[in-house]
Write an enzyme that holds these catalytic residues in place. Structure first.
Site, PDB file in Angstrom:
ATOM      1  N   GLY A  76       0.821  -1.195   0.000  1.00  0.00           N
ATOM      2  CA  GLY A  76       0.000   0.000   0.000  1.00  0.00           C
ATOM      3  C   GLY A  76       0.857   1.249   0.000  1.00  0.00           C
ATOM      4  O   GLY A  76       2.031   1.223   0.381  1.00  0.00           O
ATOM      5  N   GLY A 124       0.292  -5.170   0.328  1.00  0.00           N
ATOM      6  CA  GLY A 124      -0.889  -5.082  -0.523  1.00  0.00           C
ATOM      7  C   GLY A 124      -0.752  -5.820  -1.830  1.00  0.00           C
ATOM      8  O   GLY A 124      -1.748  -6.265  -2.416  1.00  0.00           O
ATOM      9  N   GLU A 147       5.341  -6.069   7.533  1.00  0.00           N
ATOM     10  CA  GLU A 147       4.666  -4.994   8.270  1.00  0.00           C
ATOM     11  C   GLU A 147       5.188  -4.751   9.679  1.00  0.00           C
ATOM     12  O   GLU A 147       5.145  -3.607  10.168  1.00  0.00           O
ATOM     13  CB  GLU A 147       3.155  -5.278   8.306  1.00  0.00           C
ATOM     14  CG  GLU A 147       2.455  -5.097   6.980  1.00  0.00           C
ATOM     15  CD  GLU A 147       2.634  -6.265   6.025  1.00  0.00           C
ATOM     16  OE1 GLU A 147       2.170  -6.168   4.876  1.00  0.00           O
ATOM     17  OE2 GLU A 147       3.238  -7.291   6.435  1.00  0.00           O
ATOM     18  N   ASP A 155      -1.598  -7.778   6.900  1.00  0.00           N
ATOM     19  CA  ASP A 155      -3.028  -7.625   6.650  1.00  0.00           C
ATOM     20  C   ASP A 155      -3.359  -8.162   5.252  1.00  0.00           C
ATOM     21  O   ASP A 155      -2.719  -9.090   4.806  1.00  0.00           O
ATOM     22  CB  ASP A 155      -3.456  -6.168   6.844  1.00  0.00           C
ATOM     23  CG  ASP A 155      -2.847  -5.218   5.825  1.00  0.00           C
ATOM     24  OD1 ASP A 155      -1.764  -5.512   5.287  1.00  0.00           O
ATOM     25  OD2 ASP A 155      -3.457  -4.155   5.564  1.00  0.00           O
TER      26      ASP A 155
END
Length: 360
Positions: A76, A124, A147, A155
């Protein structure tokens, strides 16, 4: 792209190119200078593209690729999140909610979904590729869920994927954030097949000529024709140690087991984990363990969303992004600075689904 008569017109932009080539629906991430980092606007283009491709009877399969030579997607756009509104329903929450819905959409997509995980594929980028039916890596693939190094958590359904990796490989990858190559990606269950980069254009050409209604079995056969034998997975050689040390009931127990093992790999792994955000480590560990018992991907995404929103109200995420992306000093100052000081009550509170859920 010029629309062909009788075919749907796809919404496209400079950052996401959506097109039909023969019977292949293509989604091309097109921010090569930013390693195709995913923005909210890009998510809003990918979601309707999937809807259009599903409804289009001409489309036999969907292919996701990234433009440029650096990678499919580095994750992301965390700079945008860093600079955005830091409220419970601010920039991050709005982005994650829509992104996670796309991740789930890919996992249940009714037509063959093929992703080329070439180069850097992280965060992402994993969410857009590793939930697909056919995940291709090349000789230059670098796969990671890094992360914990920026004060966040795996995630985009990463906890579901990692929790179902063989043995404790997923726990290892989650807590170290380590980047792995193509052989290890296949070994960990994050990819299916390695195809030489030079062979990808020929594969894509064959995909464009598929007969509408082609099923996943035929795609599997086609990929196997182009596949190469991956090298021996590096992680396989450390599997026994990883399974033993990462089976602990807490992050602290894992670190103690690595210390007790004392081998160079164990001590290097211990030091790597110790450099990450203590809060992120504890939260990630809890999410991974819960994911093993989850009924499905959406349950994990819902829990990840709650955790992401909670983390976005704290200190470590912004400090981690500052150190990695903004100031680039690579010296994050975590708060709290140690595992012992992390409030376990907060960890449990942060994984409870929020009122405004992702999946209604």
């Amino acid at each position: 792209m010029a629309a062909e008569e009788g075919l749907p017109q796809f919404e496209t932009s400079a950052d996401v190119i959506v097109e039909r080539v023969g019977s292949l629906g293509r989604i091309r991430l097109n921010r090569p200078k930013a390693m195709n980092s995913l923005t909210h606007a890009m998510v809003h283009l990918i979601a309707p593209a999937l809807d259009a491709f599903e409804k289009d009877a001409v489309i036999a399969a969907v292919l996701l690729t990234g433009e440029g030579e650096r990678g499919l997607c580095a994750g992301g756009d965390i700079r945008a999140l860093y600079e955005g509104e830091r409220t419970p329903d601010g920039t991050g929450a709005q982005f994650w909610r829509d992104e996670y819905r796309v991740n789930a959409r890919i996992a249940r997509f009714p037509k063959p979904y093929v992703a080329v995980m070439d180069g850097i594929t992280m965060g992402g980028g994993i969410g857009l590729s590793a939930h697909g039916a056919h995940r291709i890596v090349t000789e230059r693939s670098r796969i990671a869920m890094p992360e914990v190094g920026i004060g966040f958590v795996p995630d985009v359904g990463g906890t579901w994927l990692l929790a179902h990796a063989p043995g404790e490989i997923g726990t290892y990858l989650a807590l170290t954030g380590e980047a792995i190559g193509p052989a290890d990606a296949i070994y960990a269950g994050l990819a299916d097949v390695q195809i030489p980069l030079a062979g990808i254009p020929a594969l894509i050409d064959e995909l464009t000529q598929l007969t509408p209604g082609t099923g996943n079995a035929a795609i599997h056969t086609l990929l196997a024709k182009h596949a190469m034998q991956p090298e021996t997975a590096r992680l396989a050689g450390h599997r026994a140690l990883i399974d033993q040390c990462f089976a602990g009931s807490s992050v602290e127990a894992i670190l103690q087991a690595l210390e007790a093992d004392g081998t160079p790999f164990a001590l290097k792994t211990r030091d790597l984990i110790a450099s990450k955000s203590p809060t992120s480590l504890k939260l990630t560990f809890r999410l991974i363990r819960l994911a093993r018992e989850a009924e499905g991907l959406e349950e994990c995404l819902e829990r990840e969303f709650a955790a992401a929103v909670a983390v976005a109200q704290g200190h470590d995420f912004y400090e981690g992004v500052r150190a990695a992306i903004i100031d680039k000093d690579r010296n994050p100052r975590w708060s709290p600075p140690s595992l012992a000081e992390v409030d376990d009550g907060n960890i449990e509170a942060w994984i409870q689904p929020v009122a405004d859920r992702v999946f209604g």
